[in-house]
Design a protein around this motif. Structure first.
Motif, mmCIF file in Angstrom:
data_model
loop_
_atom_site.group_PDB
_atom_site.id
_atom_site.type_symbol
_atom_site.label_atom_id
_atom_site.label_comp_id
_atom_site.label_asym_id
_atom_site.label_seq_id
_atom_site.Cartn_x
_atom_site.Cartn_y
_atom_site.Cartn_z
ATOM 1 N N UNK A 250 -107.966 102.161 5.929
ATOM 2 C CA UNK A 250 -107.902 103.413 6.672
ATOM 3 C C UNK A 250 -107.151 103.268 7.980
ATOM 4 N N UNK A 251 -107.707 103.852 9.032
ATOM 5 C CA UNK A 251 -107.042 103.891 10.329
ATOM 6 C C UNK A 251 -107.973 103.369 11.409
ATOM 7 N N UNK A 252 -107.455 102.485 12.251
ATOM 8 C CA UNK A 252 -108.183 101.997 13.418
ATOM 9 C C UNK A 252 -107.547 102.613 14.654
ATOM 10 N N UNK A 253 -108.314 103.433 15.356
ATOM 11 C CA UNK A 253 -107.821 104.123 16.552
ATOM 12 C C UNK A 253 -108.348 103.414 17.789
ATOM 13 N N UNK A 254 -107.437 102.853 18.591
ATOM 14 C CA UNK A 254 -107.796 102.139 19.808
ATOM 15 C C UNK A 254 -107.423 102.992 21.011
ATOM 16 N N UNK A 255 -108.427 103.598 21.614
ATOM 17 C CA UNK A 255 -108.205 104.450 22.778
ATOM 18 C C UNK A 255 -108.164 103.601 24.040
ATOM 19 N N UNK A 256 -107.352 104.034 25.020
ATOM 20 C CA UNK A 256 -107.187 103.326 26.301
ATOM 21 C C UNK A 256 -106.689 101.901 26.074
ATOM 22 N N UNK A 257 -105.674 101.741 25.223
ATOM 23 C CA UNK A 257 -105.141 100.415 24.928
ATOM 24 C C UNK A 257 -104.538 99.755 26.171
ATOM 25 N N UNK A 258 -104.122 100.558 27.141
ATOM 26 C CA UNK A 258 -103.550 100.009 28.369
ATOM 27 C C UNK A 258 -104.564 99.254 29.206
#
Length: 431
Positions: A250-258
């Motif tokens: 599926x999809x792995x969403x990484x928020x605030x990667x910065x």
């Protein structure tokens, strides 16, 4: 066959010219003429284009009583960008696709061609689109979203404004690819919603969507959280899948990667490059095939230049970059967004009055869509009158400030709320 309901020659002429060589076009000047023509002749319809620039209330009959329409017909509304109240009313009735004014001829042609090519839409095909069951679809075991499903997903993004339509096109393009995506934009602009839309329209839609906020993962637990653990890896350790394995296929969403610390960036890079991870306490690698979508409100390209973010990791995750426009650049989308927010709040019955829509569209929205949601949440909390559930929101009812004083609640309970908070915001005293 494509059918338009319009009394204006400009739209009829545009559709006729765009459809040359593609199929028959029929024009109805009004609702009654369309209904008379429709009896017994529905199977060949591809799209119904309703011009709401004239006689909008009469043409509401076409969406209020759709039982005579074929289920294969996609309704498209042609409106003026200034018709905010009308857009809101149509959204409440389930109309998902909009066109501001007469569309460009090349755009219409491209859309109609895309409709006829084996049910696959080209970028920009939101005007008319519909997939029908056919032999090719039956050969495919994987579920493909119908155009109505696609419109429902994209509806959450807005799309009346030029910026909103460009965002929808970018989402369509990204969803068709398995490449990593980075979403940029201001805080509250809707990056998570965009990530979910890309996943929902992609071939991975039937697999997990795992949402992870980088800031919520302690540095010391990074490997355990992302790669998993095996029993006995350390005292009290239990088996844990880890985010990569949970999002497998599926999809792995990484928020605030910065905000990913520099010490952890090489570990993430290695997992992406190898396509496999080692769980904590295990000497066997596990293959994980996951689509990566990252989001940030930071200028990572500047962080790369200053050495705060690894250049090789940036190139790995940023095959596609989509910038989410701030709400102030797409104020025309507010009626649609507000409708979606009220539905999510379980307040779909609440109507926004024209003066309330005008008030919402004359604000700068530094907090973007997140701030719009907060304003509507607060505003529907205050009762319309003592013991009376709110049915309509007017401009004086909008509570822009999060500081709701006891005076406001007292005045509302007494039926004497005058909307001082709205006036305070409208005058700009808070700036």
């Amino acid at each position: 066959m494509f059918i338009t309901v319009t009394s204006r020659a400009d739209l009829a002429r545009a559709v006729t010219q765009a459809a040359r060589g593609l199929g028959r076009v029929w024009h109805a000047s009004g609702v009654q003429e369309l209904q008379d023509h429709s009896r017994g002749n529905l199977s060949c319809w591809k799209g119904l284009i309703i011009d709401f620039r004239d006689y909008p209330r009469e043409r509401f009959r076409l969406v209020d009583q759709p039982s005579w329409l074929s289920g294969a017909v996609l309704v498209v509304a042609v409106v003026e960008e200034s018709q905010g109240e009308l857009l809101f009313d149509l959204a409440r009735r389930g109309v998902r696709t909009w066109l501001p004014g007469v569309p460009d001829g090349a755009f219409l042609r491209e859309t109609l061609e895309g409709l006829l090519r084996e049910g696959q839409e080209r970028p920009g095909g939101a005007f008319l689109a519909r997939k029908f069951a056919n032999d090719n679809a039956r050969k495919q075991p994987r579920h493909e979203p119908s155009c109505h499903e696609e419109d429902g997903v994209l509806h959450a993004l807005g799309g009346v404004s030029a910026a909103g339509r460009a965002l929808q096109d970018a989402v369509r393009g990204a969803s068709a690819s398995g490449l990593p995506v980075v979403l940029t934009g201001e805080s509250g602009a809707g990056k998570q919603v965009v990530a979910q839309a890309i996943h929902a329209l992609s071939p991975r839609r039937d697999k997990p969507f795992v949402d992870v906020n980088i800031c919520g993962v302690p540095e010391g637990l990074f490997e355990s959280e992302f790669f998993g653990t095996v029993p006995g890896a350390y005292t009290g350790a239990v088996r844990r899948k880890g985010y990569f394995h949970s999002a497998r296929g599926g999809t792995l969403f990484l928020d605030e990667i910065g905000d990913l610390p520099g010490t952890l960036q090489p570990k993430l890079l290695k997992a992406i490059e190898q396509g496999s991870v080692y769980s904590v306490g295990s000497d066997e690698s596990r293959r994980v095939e996951t689509r990566l979508i990252c989001a940030t409100n930071r200028n990572i390209e500047n962080m790369v230049r200053t050495g705060r973010f690894r250049e090789d990791l940036w190139y790995r995750i940023a095959s596609i970059i989509i910038e989410i426009p701030p709400l102030r650049d797409r104020l025309e989308d507010i009626p649609l967004l507000a409708s979606k927010i009220l539905q999510a709040l379980g307040k779909a019955e609440v109507i926004l009055a024209p003066d309330a829509l005008a008030a919402l569209q004359h604000r700068r929205w530094p907090g973007n869509v997140r701030e719009l949601k907060s304003v509507l949440e607060r505003s529907v909390l205050i009762p319309d009158a003592p013991g009376r559930v709110r049915e309509i929101l007017r401009s004086r009812d909008l509570v822009f400030s999060p500081k709701i004083t006891s005076r406001v609640w007292t005045e509302a309970a007494e039926g004497d709320y005058t909307g001082d908070l709205y006036e305070y915001e409208r005058r700009g005293d808070h700036l």
